[in-house]
Scaffold this motif. Structure first.
Motif, PDB file in Angstrom:
ATOM      1  N   MET A 243       1.745  -6.521 -10.671  1.00 56.07           N
ATOM      2  CA  MET A 243       2.761  -5.816 -11.449  1.00 56.07           C
ATOM      3  C   MET A 243       4.134  -5.981 -10.810  1.00 56.07           C
ATOM      4  N   SER A 244       5.166  -5.772 -11.620  1.00 62.55           N
ATOM      5  CA  SER A 244       6.527  -5.939 -11.122  1.00 62.55           C
ATOM      6  C   SER A 244       7.489  -5.071 -11.928  1.00 62.55           C
ATOM      7  N   ARG A 245       8.634  -4.788 -11.334  1.00 65.53           N
ATOM      8  CA  ARG A 245       9.731  -4.123 -12.044  1.00 65.53           C
ATOM      9  C   ARG A 245      11.039  -4.460 -11.370  1.00 65.53           C
ATOM     10  N   ALA A 246      12.101  -4.479 -12.158  1.00 71.50           N
ATOM     11  CA  ALA A 246      13.432  -4.703 -11.597  1.00 71.50           C
ATOM     12  C   ALA A 246      13.818  -3.470 -10.784  1.00 71.50           C
ATOM     13  N   VAL A 247      14.465  -3.703  -9.670  1.00 73.54           N
ATOM     14  CA  VAL A 247      14.920  -2.610  -8.813  1.00 73.54           C
ATOM     15  C   VAL A 247      16.153  -1.992  -9.453  1.00 73.54           C
ATOM     16  N   ALA A 248      16.170  -0.672  -9.507  1.00 77.88           N
ATOM     17  CA  ALA A 248      17.331   0.035 -10.044  1.00 77.88           C
ATOM     18  C   ALA A 248      18.522  -0.228  -9.112  1.00 77.88           C
ATOM     19  N   THR A 249      19.639  -0.581  -9.694  1.00 79.74           N
ATOM     20  CA  THR A 249      20.818  -0.845  -8.868  1.00 79.74           C
ATOM     21  C   THR A 249      21.418   0.460  -8.381  1.00 79.74           C
ATOM     22  N   THR A 250      21.938   0.451  -7.175  1.00 79.80           N
ATOM     23  CA  THR A 250      22.555   1.655  -6.624  1.00 79.80           C
ATOM     24  C   THR A 250      23.978   1.756  -7.139  1.00 79.80           C
ATOM     25  N   ALA A 251      24.374   2.965  -7.440  1.00 83.62           N
ATOM     26  CA  ALA A 251      25.722   3.180  -7.992  1.00 83.62           C
ATOM     27  C   ALA A 251      26.689   3.615  -6.914  1.00 83.62           C
TER      28      ALA A 251
ATOM     29  N   LEU B  59       3.803  -5.458  -6.768  1.00 86.43           N
ATOM     30  CA  LEU B  59       2.641  -4.846  -6.130  1.00 86.43           C
ATOM     31  C   LEU B  59       1.400  -5.275  -6.888  1.00 86.43           C
ATOM     32  N   SER B  60       0.247  -4.882  -6.378  1.00 87.89           N
ATOM     33  CA  SER B  60      -0.996  -5.133  -7.102  1.00 87.89           C
ATOM     34  C   SER B  60      -1.856  -3.880  -7.062  1.00 87.89           C
ATOM     35  N   VAL B  61      -2.691  -3.749  -8.087  1.00 92.63           N
ATOM     36  CA  VAL B  61      -3.594  -2.605  -8.224  1.00 92.63           C
ATOM     37  C   VAL B  61      -4.963  -3.166  -8.568  1.00 92.63           C
ATOM     38  N   ILE B  62      -5.998  -2.707  -7.855  1.00 96.14           N
ATOM     39  CA  ILE B  62      -7.342  -3.164  -8.208  1.00 96.14           C
ATOM     40  C   ILE B  62      -7.727  -2.587  -9.564  1.00 96.14           C
ATOM     41  N   GLU B  63      -8.503  -3.341 -10.307  1.00 96.91           N
ATOM     42  CA  GLU B  63      -8.896  -2.940 -11.656  1.00 96.91           C
ATOM     43  C   GLU B  63      -9.607  -1.587 -11.670  1.00 96.91           C
TER      44      GLU B  63
ATOM     45  N   LEU C 298       0.851  -1.194   0.000  1.00100.26           N
ATOM     46  CA  LEU C 298       0.000   0.000   0.000  1.00100.26           C
ATOM     47  C   LEU C 298       0.878   1.233   0.000  1.00100.26           C
ATOM     48  N   MET C 299       0.493   2.208  -0.801  1.00 98.24           N
ATOM     49  CA  MET C 299       1.126   3.521  -0.772  1.00 98.24           C
ATOM     50  C   MET C 299       0.012   4.546  -0.774  1.00 98.24           C
ATOM     51  N   MET C 300       0.069   5.466   0.180  1.00 95.08           N
ATOM     52  CA  MET C 300      -0.920   6.539   0.261  1.00 95.08           C
ATOM     53  C   MET C 300      -0.194   7.870   0.382  1.00 95.08           C
ATOM     54  N   LEU C 301      -0.806   8.897  -0.174  1.00 95.04           N
ATOM     55  CA  LEU C 301      -0.316  10.260  -0.055  1.00 95.04           C
ATOM     56  C   LEU C 301      -1.532  11.131   0.199  1.00 95.04           C
ATOM     57  N   SER C 302      -1.441  12.025   1.181  1.00 98.73           N
ATOM     58  CA  SER C 302      -2.593  12.859   1.505  1.00 98.73           C
ATOM     59  C   SER C 302      -3.012  13.659   0.272  1.00 98.73           C
ATOM     60  N   PRO C 303      -4.310  13.857   0.085  1.00 97.35           N
ATOM     61  CA  PRO C 303      -4.817  14.482  -1.144  1.00 97.35           C
ATOM     62  C   PRO C 303      -4.176  15.829  -1.477  1.00 97.35           C
ATOM     63  N   GLU C 304      -3.907  16.658  -0.486  1.00103.14           N
ATOM     64  CA  GLU C 304      -3.354  17.986  -0.787  1.00103.14           C
ATOM     65  C   GLU C 304      -1.897  17.944  -1.258  1.00103.14           C
ATOM     66  N   HIS C 305      -1.250  16.794  -1.158  1.00104.33           N
ATOM     67  CA  HIS C 305       0.141  16.659  -1.599  1.00104.33           C
ATOM     68  C   HIS C 305       0.274  15.878  -2.908  1.00104.33           C
ATOM     69  N   ARG C 306      -0.839  15.523  -3.506  1.00107.81           N
ATOM     70  CA  ARG C 306      -0.811  14.787  -4.769  1.00107.81           C
ATOM     71  C   ARG C 306      -0.639  15.741  -5.951  1.00107.81           C
ATOM     72  N   GLY C 307      -0.206  15.185  -7.078  1.00103.85           N
ATOM     73  CA  GLY C 307      -0.096  15.968  -8.295  1.00103.85           C
ATOM     74  C   GLY C 307       1.104  16.898  -8.341  1.00103.85           C
ATOM     75  N   GLN C 308       2.061  16.713  -7.436  1.00108.08           N
ATOM     76  CA  GLN C 308       3.241  17.577  -7.372  1.00108.08           C
ATOM     77  C   GLN C 308       4.538  16.785  -7.590  1.00108.08           C
TER      78      GLN C 308
END
Length: 185
Positions: free
Chosen positions: A177-185, A138-142, A104-114
Motif C-alpha cells: 500500500m502507498s499514499r502521498a505524504v501530506a505536505t507541511t504548511a 507499507l505492507s499488510v499481511i492478508e 512495522l507499527m505496534m501499539l500496546s493493547p490497552e492503548h488501542r481503540g482511542q
C-alpha cells in the motif's frame, strides 16, 4: 531538504499532551522487547509463534537489500509516565528516493481503540514530510484485516497483492500500500 539535513532527527510530539515519539537505539532493545511481548497476538497472527527473546534486538539490524542500518529509524511512543506504549519501524528512501517505508507499527493493547494509533502515524508522517519525502509505503499481511482497514482509513491505497510467502510458521499473501505524504504548511 535532504535526510542528512534533518530538522529534528530525535523526536516529534503528538497533539495529545504528554505523548512523545523518540528515536530509539540499540540500548532501548530491552524496553522495546517488553512492547513486543505485550503485542504477542500480532506475532502469533503473522508468524504463528510468540516473538523471539531477541526480536527487539534484531529489529535494529534487519534492513532490506541495498539499505544499511543508517537508513533505519525506530521511533518509540512514550506515554506521559514515560512508558513505551508503541513503536514505528521504518526505512528511508525505500523502495525509491522519494519514499519512506513503514515496516512495522505496534501499539500496546490497552492503548488501542482511542485514536492514539492514528495520531502516532500522523505525527510520524508530518515528521517524514519535514524531511522532504513525498510518499509513504507499507505492507499488510492478508490475514490482518483490522490492520488493512486501519491503513485504508488513513488514506493508503492498495498497489498490489503479492504471491504468498513464508512468515515463520505461516504463509501469507501481502498487500503493498502507498499514499502521498501530506505536505507541511
Amino acid at each position: 531538504m535532504l535526510i542528512g539535513e534533518m530538522t529534528n532527527p530525535v523526536s516529534f510530539a503528538l497533539n495529545r499532551p504528554g505523548y512523545l515519539a523518540k528515536l530509539l537505539n540499540l540500548e532501548d532493545a530491552g524496553v522495546l522487547q517488553r512492547l513486543y511481548e505485550q503485542c504477542t497476538e500480532f506475532a502469533l497472527l503473522t508468524d504463528g509463534q510468540p516473538p523471539a527473546l531477541t526480536a527487539a534486538r534484531e529489529e535494529f539490524d534487519v534492513v532490506p537489500g541495498g539499505k544499511t542500518t543508517q537508513d533505519k529509524y525506530i521511533f518509540g511512543l512514550f506515554a506521559p509516565q514515560d512508558d513505551l506504549i508503541g513503536m514505528i519501524e521504518s526505512i528511508r528512501y525505500y523502495p525509491d528516493d522519494q519514499t519512506w517505508w513503514l515496516g512495522l507499527m505496534m501499539l500496546s493493547p490497552e492503548h488501542r481503540g482511542q485514536g492514539l494509533g492514528k495520531e502516532f502515524y500522523r505525527a510520524f508522517e508530518n515528521w517524514v514530510a519535514e524531511q522532504g519525502l513525498k510518499q509513504m509505503s507499507l505492507s499488510v499481511i492478508e490475514a490482518n484485516d483490522p490492520g488493512l482497514q486501519f491503513w485504508k482509513g488513513l488514506g493508503f491505497e492498495m498497489l498490489r497483492k503479492t504471491e504468498p510467502r513464508q512468515f515463520g510458521n505461516k504463509t501469507h499473501a501481502v498487500y503493498v500500500m502507498s499514499r502521498a505524504v501530506a505536505t507541511t504548511a
